[in-house]
Design a protein around this motif. Structure first.
Motif, PDB file in Angstrom:
ATOM      1  N   GLY A   4       0.850  -1.180   0.000  1.00 25.33           N
ATOM      2  CA  GLY A   4       0.000   0.000   0.000  1.00 25.33           C
ATOM      3  C   GLY A   4       0.888   1.233   0.000  1.00 25.33           C
ATOM      4  O   GLY A   4       2.111   1.133  -0.096  1.00 25.33           O
ATOM      5  N   VAL A   5       0.292   2.384   0.093  1.00 25.06           N
ATOM      6  CA  VAL A   5       1.073   3.616   0.103  1.00 25.06           C
ATOM      7  C   VAL A   5       0.537   4.542   1.187  1.00 25.06           C
ATOM      8  O   VAL A   5      -0.618   4.436   1.589  1.00 25.06           O
ATOM      9  N   PRO A   6       1.382   5.457   1.671  1.00 31.06           N
ATOM     10  CA  PRO A   6       0.909   6.430   2.663  1.00 31.06           C
ATOM     11  C   PRO A   6      -0.187   7.324   2.074  1.00 31.06           C
ATOM     12  O   PRO A   6      -0.302   7.464   0.855  1.00 31.06           O
ATOM     13  N   ASP A   7      -0.968   7.933   2.945  1.00 30.29           N
ATOM     14  CA  ASP A   7      -1.974   8.904   2.501  1.00 30.29           C
ATOM     15  C   ASP A   7      -1.299   9.989   1.677  1.00 30.29           C
ATOM     16  O   ASP A   7      -0.180  10.401   1.975  1.00 30.29           O
ATOM     17  N   ASN A   8      -1.955  10.434   0.648  1.00 32.42           N
ATOM     18  CA  ASN A   8      -1.477  11.508  -0.227  1.00 32.42           C
ATOM     19  C   ASN A   8      -0.208  11.147  -1.008  1.00 32.42           C
ATOM     20  O   ASN A   8       0.478  12.025  -1.510  1.00 32.42           O
ATOM     21  N   TYR A   9       0.104   9.868  -1.119  1.00 34.73           N
ATOM     22  CA  TYR A   9       1.315   9.439  -1.815  1.00 34.73           C
ATOM     23  C   TYR A   9       1.381   9.992  -3.233  1.00 34.73           C
ATOM     24  O   TYR A   9       2.378  10.578  -3.632  1.00 34.73           O
ATOM     25  N   THR A  10       0.313   9.807  -3.991  1.00 31.83           N
ATOM     26  CA  THR A  10       0.302  10.253  -5.378  1.00 31.83           C
ATOM     27  C   THR A  10       0.551  11.752  -5.469  1.00 31.83           C
ATOM     28  O   THR A  10       1.377  12.202  -6.264  1.00 31.83           O
ATOM     29  N   ALA A  11      -0.132  12.516  -4.641  1.00 23.45           N
ATOM     30  CA  ALA A  11       0.021  13.971  -4.672  1.00 23.45           C
ATOM     31  C   ALA A  11       1.440  14.383  -4.312  1.00 23.45           C
ATOM     32  O   ALA A  11       2.014  15.281  -4.938  1.00 23.45           O
ATOM     33  N   VAL A  12       2.022  13.730  -3.320  1.00 27.37           N
ATOM     34  CA  VAL A  12       3.389  14.074  -2.906  1.00 27.37           C
ATOM     35  C   VAL A  12       4.385  13.717  -3.996  1.00 27.37           C
ATOM     36  O   VAL A  12       5.256  14.522  -4.339  1.00 27.37           O
ATOM     37  N   VAL A  13       4.274  12.522  -4.568  1.00 32.30           N
ATOM     38  CA  VAL A  13       5.210  12.121  -5.627  1.00 32.30           C
ATOM     39  C   VAL A  13       5.075  13.055  -6.820  1.00 32.30           C
ATOM     40  O   VAL A  13       6.082  13.489  -7.396  1.00 32.30           O
ATOM     41  N   GLU A  14       3.857  13.407  -7.195  1.00 36.11           N
ATOM     42  CA  GLU A  14       3.661  14.337  -8.313  1.00 36.11           C
ATOM     43  C   GLU A  14       4.270  15.701  -8.016  1.00 36.11           C
ATOM     44  O   GLU A  14       4.951  16.285  -8.856  1.00 36.11           O
TER      45      GLU A  14
ATOM     46  N   GLU B  21       9.482  13.668   3.122  1.00 36.18           N
ATOM     47  CA  GLU B  21      10.826  14.257   3.020  1.00 36.18           C
ATOM     48  C   GLU B  21      11.820  13.238   2.469  1.00 36.18           C
ATOM     49  O   GLU B  21      12.800  13.610   1.828  1.00 36.18           O
ATOM     50  N   ASN B  22      11.573  11.967   2.702  1.00 38.04           N
ATOM     51  CA  ASN B  22      12.411  10.925   2.135  1.00 38.04           C
ATOM     52  C   ASN B  22      12.284  10.943   0.616  1.00 38.04           C
ATOM     53  O   ASN B  22      13.278  10.843  -0.105  1.00 38.04           O
ATOM     54  N   ILE B  23      11.064  11.106   0.105  1.00 32.28           N
ATOM     55  CA  ILE B  23      10.852  11.218  -1.337  1.00 32.28           C
ATOM     56  C   ILE B  23      11.524  12.484  -1.856  1.00 32.28           C
ATOM     57  O   ILE B  23      12.188  12.466  -2.890  1.00 32.28           O
ATOM     58  N   ARG B  24      11.377  13.570  -1.129  1.00 29.55           N
ATOM     59  CA  ARG B  24      11.996  14.836  -1.528  1.00 29.55           C
ATOM     60  C   ARG B  24      13.521  14.686  -1.605  1.00 29.55           C
ATOM     61  O   ARG B  24      14.154  15.139  -2.554  1.00 29.55           O
ATOM     62  N   GLY B  25      14.114  14.039  -0.636  1.00 29.26           N
ATOM     63  CA  GLY B  25      15.565  13.826  -0.645  1.00 29.26           C
ATOM     64  C   GLY B  25      16.021  12.979  -1.804  1.00 29.26           C
ATOM     65  O   GLY B  25      17.011  13.279  -2.464  1.00 29.26           O
ATOM     66  N   GLY B  26      15.286  11.914  -2.088  1.00 26.12           N
ATOM     67  CA  GLY B  26      15.628  11.058  -3.224  1.00 26.12           C
ATOM     68  C   GLY B  26      15.481  11.770  -4.547  1.00 26.12           C
ATOM     69  O   GLY B  26      16.325  11.641  -5.436  1.00 26.12           O
ATOM     70  N   ALA B  27      14.407  12.538  -4.680  1.00 29.63           N
ATOM     71  CA  ALA B  27      14.188  13.294  -5.923  1.00 29.63           C
ATOM     72  C   ALA B  27      15.263  14.353  -6.108  1.00 29.63           C
ATOM     73  O   ALA B  27      15.755  14.560  -7.222  1.00 29.63           O
ATOM     74  N   TRP B  28      15.615  15.022  -5.017  1.00 32.31           N
ATOM     75  CA  TRP B  28      16.685  16.021  -5.088  1.00 32.31           C
ATOM     76  C   TRP B  28      17.976  15.362  -5.554  1.00 32.31           C
ATOM     77  O   TRP B  28      18.663  15.881  -6.440  1.00 32.31           O
ATOM     78  N   LEU B  29      18.298  14.210  -4.986  1.00 37.08           N
ATOM     79  CA  LEU B  29      19.535  13.525  -5.344  1.00 37.08           C
ATOM     80  C   LEU B  29      19.512  13.058  -6.802  1.00 37.08           C
ATOM     81  O   LEU B  29      20.493  13.225  -7.529  1.00 37.08           O
TER      82      LEU B  29
END
Length: 141
Positions: A9-19, A89-97
């Motif tokens: 499954g995914v955390p709440d708002n996963y799609t919105a955050v990844v987008e 923030e983990n997604i943000r860090g990975g995307a930044w990298l």
């Protein structure tokens, strides 16, 4: 619906955050999701064999290096990054990298993925696997 499907499954708002994060760091949305799937199978509390954490499997030592802290934007909550519940923030860090390595590579997602994975012979194989997942995602649309 995402491809591939997240088995945990995914955390709440996963799609919105990844987008949002994909757009912010100019990383293709489906590529970012493909990295998340490859790294953690979308399990936000994943811990890797070398201490990597979260959806993007980032190593806390990477974020303690002053060079990386100085490159990241102010006010993003990085001071609490070690807390696994900060999945966004983990997604943000990975995307930044990924974005950083994409720029450093001269515009090659393949090289950016290799460098994201680190040095070593497995890095090329990792990049090819993520690119295959990414390509499959388009075929599923």
């Amino acid at each position: 619906m995402f491809f591939p499907v997240c088995p945990y499954g995914v955390p709440d708002n996963y799609t919105a955050v990844v987008e949002m994060v994909a757009q912010e760091y100019e990383v293709p949305f489906l590529l970012l999701h493909s990295v998340i799937w490859k790294e953690s199978r979308c399990y936000m509390d994943a811990i890797g064999s070398q201490g990597e954490i979260g959806l993007m499997q980032l190593h806390p030592k990477v974020w303690s290096h002053p060079h990386n802290w100085s490159l990241m934007s102010e006010g993003t909550g990085w001071e609490s990054f070690q807390e696994a519940e900060l999945w966004d923030e983990n997604i943000r860090g990975g995307a930044w990298l990924l974005s950083f390595w994409y720029g450093a590579s001269g515009g090659s997602w393949s090289l950016a993925l290799e460098w994201y994975n680190g040095a070593g012979p497995q890095a090329r194989e990792y990049a090819l696997e993520v690119l295959k997942i990414w390509e499959s995602a388009y075929a599923d649309l």
